[in-house]
Design an enzyme around this catalytic site. Sequence first.
Site, mmCIF file in Angstrom:
data_model
loop_
_atom_site.group_PDB
_atom_site.id
_atom_site.type_symbol
_atom_site.label_atom_id
_atom_site.label_comp_id
_atom_site.label_asym_id
_atom_site.label_seq_id
_atom_site.Cartn_x
_atom_site.Cartn_y
_atom_site.Cartn_z
ATOM 1 C CG HIS A 97 13.708 29.621 -71.347
ATOM 2 N ND1 HIS A 97 13.049 29.147 -70.236
ATOM 3 C CD2 HIS A 97 12.799 29.566 -72.368
ATOM 4 C CE1 HIS A 97 11.808 28.818 -70.561
ATOM 5 N NE2 HIS A 97 11.631 29.071 -71.850
ATOM 6 C CG HIS A 167 10.808 25.040 -74.132
ATOM 7 N ND1 HIS A 167 9.760 25.096 -75.019
ATOM 8 C CD2 HIS A 167 10.747 26.184 -73.411
ATOM 9 C CE1 HIS A 167 9.103 26.232 -74.849
ATOM 10 N NE2 HIS A 167 9.688 26.914 -73.869
ATOM 11 C CD GLN A 276 5.341 28.653 -67.196
ATOM 12 O OE1 GLN A 276 5.490 28.515 -65.986
ATOM 13 N NE2 GLN A 276 5.037 29.820 -67.737
ATOM 14 C CD GLU A 304 8.254 25.305 -70.769
ATOM 15 O OE1 GLU A 304 9.283 25.942 -70.431
ATOM 16 O OE2 GLU A 304 7.267 25.851 -71.306
#
Length: 347
Positions: A97, A167, A276, A304
């Site tokens: 990230h 997130h 994700q 995500e």
Amino acid sequence: MDPTAPRPLDAVRLRTEALEVDVIGYGARISAVRTPDREGRWGDVALGLADGGAYRSDPAYLGASVGRYANRIARGVFTLDGVEHRIPTNEPGAALHGGPGGFESAEWEPGESDGRSVTLRRTSPDGENGFPGTLQVAVTYTVDGGDLRIEYEAATDAPTVVNLTNHAYWNLAGGGRVEEHEVQLGGSHILAVDEHLIPAGPPMPVGGTPFDLRSPQRIGARLREGHPQLRAARGYDHTFVLDGPPDSDGLRFAARVVEPRSGRTLVLRTDQPGVQFYSGNMLDGTLVLRDGSAARQGDAFCLEPQAFPDAPNRPEFPSTVLRPGEVYRSRSVVRFGTVGGQSRRAS
């Protein structure tokens, strides 16, 4: 809905008759999402902390805008136009990230809100965490009926790489475990990963594996099977490659989740190539949520929408390079509703 529900000190509240979303400037985060169940009872379906200050020691990216590169870059190293760039690693073998102190730890400037939409902006200077180019970045959150739209834009003054996502951690029951949630994902392949959760090899077909979520399955149904990919990630933490052409809005179906007890549903569509799916494997009880409970593995899941991890090192993946004069855009819509009953909607 309860307009007096507590909020973090700097939260902007967005509201319709079917949805209420709190956004804070630190990390451009979604700090709360409230929506009714099939009986019309409102509940908070996004994990959040008690106040704005608590997010400054949050290691789990709760509700954050992550970047400059969401997901992982192998060894924190990539080469762009013949120049090697090094990003500080914050996991063994990877920069996650955007590396330590990424966008989730930055102060974003919220603009004026009309109660339905707000845009937050920041400037990421050239060299921040090793990334080249000064990046002007914005995220806009908009509520419309039961829809939450999340739109990112960015522009740069030098070639760089960009991959942004939100997130949020979801629990449509409003608390407890999520293993009985039924999830369906719009991908027939995943990006299999190595021990550092870096993509390894070509996309892997999901058929015959615990990753075959093309039809609804309980999150917990096969979570504890001994599949090598589940062992590598301690659960689900994989990019599902989205199938099919986009719809008239330019978005693809990414996911649908149903919580049987409350009847709440979540449908995600996005213009990104992957989503994700993360089953909260690293929640270890150290985070204390706003209701006083400790967040543990199995208490939430993440969806995500994003580009592929380690794409700067994988020329066969869709490019994440952004050059001067171009605009990076990412659009996703999270639609909340119910099954087995009716929830109120904005007119």
